[in-house]
Write a protein that holds these residues in place. Structure first.
Motif, PDB file in Angstrom:
ATOM      1  N   MET A   1       8.457  -6.153   8.277  1.00 21.94           N
ATOM      2  CA  MET A   1       9.245  -5.498   7.238  1.00 21.94           C
ATOM      3  C   MET A   1      10.111  -4.406   7.861  1.00 21.94           C
ATOM      4  O   MET A   1       9.635  -3.566   8.609  1.00 21.94           O
ATOM      5  CB  MET A   1       8.314  -4.878   6.188  1.00 21.94           C
ATOM      6  CG  MET A   1       9.042  -4.060   5.142  1.00 21.94           C
ATOM      7  SD  MET A   1       7.891  -3.300   3.977  1.00 21.94           S
ATOM      8  CE  MET A   1       7.236  -4.753   3.190  1.00 21.94           C
ATOM      9  N   VAL A   2      11.397  -4.425   7.543  1.00 21.66           N
ATOM     10  CA  VAL A   2      12.311  -3.414   8.062  1.00 21.66           C
ATOM     11  C   VAL A   2      12.490  -2.343   7.000  1.00 21.66           C
ATOM     12  O   VAL A   2      12.916  -2.623   5.872  1.00 21.66           O
ATOM     13  CB  VAL A   2      13.675  -4.035   8.417  1.00 21.66           C
ATOM     14  CG1 VAL A   2      14.627  -2.957   8.899  1.00 21.66           C
ATOM     15  CG2 VAL A   2      13.502  -5.115   9.482  1.00 21.66           C
ATOM     16  N   SER A   3      12.134  -1.116   7.329  1.00 23.10           N
ATOM     17  CA  SER A   3      12.221  -0.022   6.372  1.00 23.10           C
ATOM     18  C   SER A   3      13.525   0.730   6.539  1.00 23.10           C
ATOM     19  O   SER A   3      14.070   0.822   7.641  1.00 23.10           O
ATOM     20  CB  SER A   3      11.041   0.936   6.562  1.00 23.10           C
ATOM     21  OG  SER A   3       9.819   0.280   6.323  1.00 23.10           O
ATOM     22  N   ASN A   4      14.030   1.261   5.429  1.00 23.22           N
ATOM     23  CA  ASN A   4      15.213   2.098   5.487  1.00 23.22           C
ATOM     24  C   ASN A   4      14.832   3.476   5.994  1.00 23.22           C
ATOM     25  O   ASN A   4      13.670   3.885   5.901  1.00 23.22           O
ATOM     26  CB  ASN A   4      15.846   2.207   4.092  1.00 23.22           C
ATOM     27  CG  ASN A   4      16.402   0.885   3.621  1.00 23.22           C
ATOM     28  OD1 ASN A   4      16.990   0.143   4.397  1.00 23.22           O
ATOM     29  ND2 ASN A   4      16.208   0.570   2.344  1.00 23.22           N
ATOM     30  N   PRO A   5      15.777   4.219   6.545  1.00 19.30           N
ATOM     31  CA  PRO A   5      15.469   5.564   7.059  1.00 19.30           C
ATOM     32  C   PRO A   5      14.883   6.453   5.973  1.00 19.30           C
ATOM     33  O   PRO A   5      15.230   6.344   4.796  1.00 19.30           O
ATOM     34  CB  PRO A   5      16.847   6.071   7.516  1.00 19.30           C
ATOM     35  CG  PRO A   5      17.663   4.843   7.739  1.00 19.30           C
ATOM     36  CD  PRO A   5      17.185   3.848   6.735  1.00 19.30           C
TER      37      PRO A   5
ATOM     38  N   SER B   1       1.502  -0.976  -3.451  1.00 19.80           N
ATOM     39  CA  SER B   1       1.803  -0.778  -2.037  1.00 19.80           C
ATOM     40  C   SER B   1       2.528  -2.007  -1.513  1.00 19.80           C
ATOM     41  O   SER B   1       2.263  -3.132  -1.949  1.00 19.80           O
ATOM     42  CB  SER B   1       0.514  -0.564  -1.228  1.00 19.80           C
ATOM     43  OG  SER B   1      -0.281  -1.745  -1.241  1.00 19.80           O
ATOM     44  N   THR B   2       3.439  -1.805  -0.564  1.00 24.66           N
ATOM     45  CA  THR B   2       4.129  -2.959   0.018  1.00 24.66           C
ATOM     46  C   THR B   2       3.191  -3.773   0.892  1.00 24.66           C
ATOM     47  O   THR B   2       3.313  -4.993   0.982  1.00 24.66           O
ATOM     48  CB  THR B   2       5.347  -2.511   0.847  1.00 24.66           C
ATOM     49  OG1 THR B   2       4.927  -1.565   1.832  1.00 24.66           O
ATOM     50  CG2 THR B   2       6.413  -1.887  -0.029  1.00 24.66           C
ATOM     51  N   VAL B   3       2.217  -3.117   1.536  1.00 25.75           N
ATOM     52  CA  VAL B   3       1.323  -3.828   2.452  1.00 25.75           C
ATOM     53  C   VAL B   3       0.473  -4.859   1.717  1.00 25.75           C
ATOM     54  O   VAL B   3       0.118  -5.903   2.274  1.00 25.75           O
ATOM     55  CB  VAL B   3       0.431  -2.835   3.233  1.00 25.75           C
ATOM     56  CG1 VAL B   3      -0.583  -2.170   2.330  1.00 25.75           C
ATOM     57  CG2 VAL B   3      -0.269  -3.530   4.389  1.00 25.75           C
ATOM     58  N   ILE B   4       0.167  -4.619   0.442  1.00 28.17           N
ATOM     59  CA  ILE B   4      -0.617  -5.563  -0.353  1.00 28.17           C
ATOM     60  C   ILE B   4       0.255  -6.296  -1.365  1.00 28.17           C
ATOM     61  O   ILE B   4       0.307  -7.528  -1.397  1.00 28.17           O
ATOM     62  CB  ILE B   4      -1.769  -4.850  -1.099  1.00 28.17           C
ATOM     63  CG1 ILE B   4      -2.730  -4.185  -0.094  1.00 28.17           C
ATOM     64  CG2 ILE B   4      -2.516  -5.828  -1.994  1.00 28.17           C
ATOM     65  CD1 ILE B   4      -3.459  -5.158   0.809  1.00 28.17           C
ATOM     66  N   ASN B   5       0.960  -5.559  -2.198  1.00 28.69           N
ATOM     67  CA  ASN B   5       1.626  -6.171  -3.351  1.00 28.69           C
ATOM     68  C   ASN B   5       2.890  -6.953  -3.023  1.00 28.69           C
ATOM     69  O   ASN B   5       3.257  -7.864  -3.772  1.00 28.69           O
ATOM     70  CB  ASN B   5       1.935  -5.101  -4.399  1.00 28.69           C
ATOM     71  CG  ASN B   5       0.686  -4.449  -4.946  1.00 28.69           C
ATOM     72  OD1 ASN B   5       0.380  -3.315  -4.600  1.00 28.69           O
ATOM     73  ND2 ASN B   5      -0.058  -5.155  -5.775  1.00 28.69           N
TER      74      ASN B   5
ATOM     75  N   VAL C   1       2.873   5.491  -6.550  1.00 30.87           N
ATOM     76  CA  VAL C   1       3.152   4.730  -5.324  1.00 30.87           C
ATOM     77  C   VAL C   1       2.131   5.081  -4.245  1.00 30.87           C
ATOM     78  O   VAL C   1       1.553   6.167  -4.239  1.00 30.87           O
ATOM     79  CB  VAL C   1       4.575   4.993  -4.800  1.00 30.87           C
ATOM     80  CG1 VAL C   1       5.621   4.367  -5.706  1.00 30.87           C
ATOM     81  CG2 VAL C   1       4.832   6.490  -4.625  1.00 30.87           C
ATOM     82  N   GLU C   2       1.908   4.137  -3.336  1.00 29.98           N
ATOM     83  CA  GLU C   2       0.929   4.329  -2.270  1.00 29.98           C
ATOM     84  C   GLU C   2       1.339   3.539  -1.034  1.00 29.98           C
ATOM     85  O   GLU C   2       2.217   2.662  -1.094  1.00 29.98           O
ATOM     86  CB  GLU C   2      -0.447   3.866  -2.737  1.00 29.98           C
ATOM     87  CG  GLU C   2      -0.497   2.396  -3.132  1.00 29.98           C
ATOM     88  CD  GLU C   2      -1.897   1.885  -3.397  1.00 29.98           C
ATOM     89  OE1 GLU C   2      -2.588   1.600  -2.399  1.00 29.98           O
ATOM     90  OE2 GLU C   2      -2.282   1.757  -4.575  1.00 29.98           O
ATOM     91  N   SER C   3       0.675   3.837   0.083  1.00 25.27           N
ATOM     92  CA  SER C   3       0.885   3.062   1.309  1.00 25.27           C
ATOM     93  C   SER C   3      -0.264   2.090   1.538  1.00 25.27           C
ATOM     94  O   SER C   3      -0.068   1.016   2.099  1.00 25.27           O
ATOM     95  CB  SER C   3       1.011   3.993   2.517  1.00 25.27           C
ATOM     96  OG  SER C   3      -0.237   4.605   2.831  1.00 25.27           O
ATOM     97  N   ASP C   4      -1.488   2.468   1.140  1.00 26.11           N
ATOM     98  CA  ASP C   4      -2.716   1.720   1.433  1.00 26.11           C
ATOM     99  C   ASP C   4      -2.807   1.437   2.938  1.00 26.11           C
ATOM    100  O   ASP C   4      -3.293   0.378   3.347  1.00 26.11           O
ATOM    101  CB  ASP C   4      -2.774   0.411   0.641  1.00 26.11           C
ATOM    102  CG  ASP C   4      -4.194  -0.144   0.530  1.00 26.11           C
ATOM    103  OD1 ASP C   4      -5.146   0.591   0.872  1.00 26.11           O
ATOM    104  OD2 ASP C   4      -4.347  -1.303   0.113  1.00 26.11           O
ATOM    105  N   PHE C   5      -2.342   2.394   3.747  1.00 26.71           N
ATOM    106  CA  PHE C   5      -2.269   2.190   5.190  1.00 26.71           C
ATOM    107  C   PHE C   5      -3.311   3.042   5.899  1.00 26.71           C
ATOM    108  O   PHE C   5      -3.751   4.071   5.383  1.00 26.71           O
ATOM    109  CB  PHE C   5      -0.864   2.560   5.692  1.00 26.71           C
ATOM    110  CG  PHE C   5      -0.310   1.554   6.669  1.00 26.71           C
ATOM    111  CD1 PHE C   5      -0.076   0.243   6.292  1.00 26.71           C
ATOM    112  CD2 PHE C   5      -0.036   1.931   7.978  1.00 26.71           C
ATOM    113  CE1 PHE C   5       0.428  -0.676   7.190  1.00 26.71           C
ATOM    114  CE2 PHE C   5       0.468   1.012   8.887  1.00 26.71           C
ATOM    115  CZ  PHE C   5       0.702  -0.293   8.496  1.00 26.71           C
ATOM    116  N   ASN C   6      -3.724   2.595   7.088  1.00 27.23           N
ATOM    117  CA  ASN C   6      -4.734   3.340   7.849  1.00 27.23           C
ATOM    118  C   ASN C   6      -4.161   4.063   9.059  1.00 27.23           C
ATOM    119  O   ASN C   6      -4.914   4.662   9.825  1.00 27.23           O
ATOM    120  CB  ASN C   6      -5.870   2.401   8.287  1.00 27.23           C
ATOM    121  CG  ASN C   6      -5.400   1.320   9.248  1.00 27.23           C
ATOM    122  OD1 ASN C   6      -4.217   1.222   9.547  1.00 27.23           O
ATOM    123  ND2 ASN C   6      -6.319   0.507   9.719  1.00 27.23           N
TER     124      ASN C   6
END
Length: 356
Positions: free
Chosen positions: A1-5, A245-249, A269-274
């Motif tokens: 996934m490419v994220s915007n700045p 979250s983008t990582v899951i949803n 909103v969340e990241s659900d990231f470690n």
């Protein structure tokens, strides 16, 4: 996934990642935490990371909201009965599930930890919540898809055919939620392939606790429910919020319909990231998705004194977080109850007229 700045820190300062797992990473550097531009809700999951979350929140109280609790993936290591021996605990839990797999069960048991009595879990949970007045209960929940591994931390992870009985998960979850309600603490809830059980639980909690239940808020984290099911939930329960979250949803296009169905005042909103170095970026990805679906503008600079009609996505999400943290939600009476109360009022009025 490419994220915007990422935007300027003046904007990121108002962003809250409502669910992440920074203590799951091997180490968290002080520079990573010092450079973290957002606020994070750091989740606990098992016995080992309760103390790690405590330490992180103590070191960075302005950036970390601690969350304590046992994830359903680790609920099998908790014993509802006190004093039960290790082998007996796991045999009781798994043996009836797959009768033909007793050999695998006997192979699994030696590598599992000694069970922790539920009373000890709850005692530790109460202590942690009392020590941190801003702490939440999390991550807790239900999961009917997870399979127990021979070694959870092994790479690759070798799975067994065993899942954790849902009745056992419910006992562990319910006991933790009861403490959260008692202490007035908000909840981050996990639900995977357990939609009906979750709906039944919400109804039970509202029935059991009444106004005490709506005093707190509950977040359905990385929610995978259908848009229709979510619509039903938000109509019935004024204290239930949704975070994605983008990582899951983002694995499914369903998340956009969920955002569309969600009340503008209930979405988070969340990241659900470690990896804490990625939390801001992953959370910002979801901020942008919410803005796109809801048609909200994305702030490029932070301005005070705006009318609500001129708010951008970050200010709207910040207001939602404020509502979530504050709790004290009002129960919406059902149409039947509203009609009943109206009839009672009319009846009382007629009786008063007769007495005049």
């Amino acid at each position: 996934m490419v994220s915007n700045p990422l935007p300027h820190s003046d904007i990121l300062h108002h962003v809250v990642d409502v669910h992440c797992h920074p203590t799951d990473a091997p180490s968290i550097s002080s520079s990573s935490m010092e450079n973290l531009p957002i606020t994070i809700c750091a989740m606990s999951s098992n016995q080992s990371d309760q103390s790690r979350v405590r330490n992180l929140a103590s070191a960075y109280p302005e950036k970390v909201i601690p969350c304590f609790g046992y994830h359903p993936w680790f609920s099998h290591i908790i014993s509802v009965e006190s004093g039960v021996e290790k082998k007996q605990h796991y045999r009781n839990l798994f043996h009836d599930m797959i009768p033909d797999e007793s050999k695998i069960l006997e192979e699994l048991i030696p590598g599992l930890p000694d069970p922790i009595p539920l009373e000890d879990v709850l005692k530790d949970l109460r202590r942690n919540l009392n020590d941190f007045p801003n702490a939440m209960l999390g991550e807790v929940g239900l999961d009917r898809a997870f399979r127990v591994a021979f070694d959870y931390y092994a790479v690759p992870r070798k799975l067994t055919p065993f899942t954790i009985p849902i009745d056992h998960q419910l006992k562990i979850l319910h006991a933790q939620i009861n403490i959260a309600v008692e202490l007035g603490r908000n909840i981050s809830l996990h639900s995977v392939k357990a939609q009906q059980y979750t709906m039944d639980l919400l109804q039970q909690l509202q029935s059991e606790h009444g106004e005490e239940w709506t005093r707190i808020s509950l977040d359905m984290h990385s929610c995978g429910f259908s848009a229709q099911m979510w619509s039903d939930i938000q109509k019935k329960y004024p204290n239930v919020f949704l975070s994605l979250s983008t990582v899951i949803n983002s694995r499914s296009s369903n998340h956009r319909s969920l955002i569309s169905a969600c009340s503008p005042e209930r979405i988070l909103v969340e990241s659900d990231f470690n990896n804490v170095d990625m939390c801001a970026e992953r959370t910002w990805d979801m901020v942008q998705t919410v803005a796109d679906v809801k048609g909200w503008r994305i702030e490029t600079e932070w301005a005070e004194g705006l009318n609500e009609a001129d708010w951008g996505v970050v200010r709207r999400l910040e207001a939602n977080w404020g509502r979530f943290r504050a709790g004290n939600h009002q129960l919406v009476a059902s149409k039947r109850r509203q009609k009943q109360k109206q009839q009672e009022w009319i009846s009382d009025s007629e009786e008063d007229e007769q007495m005049v």
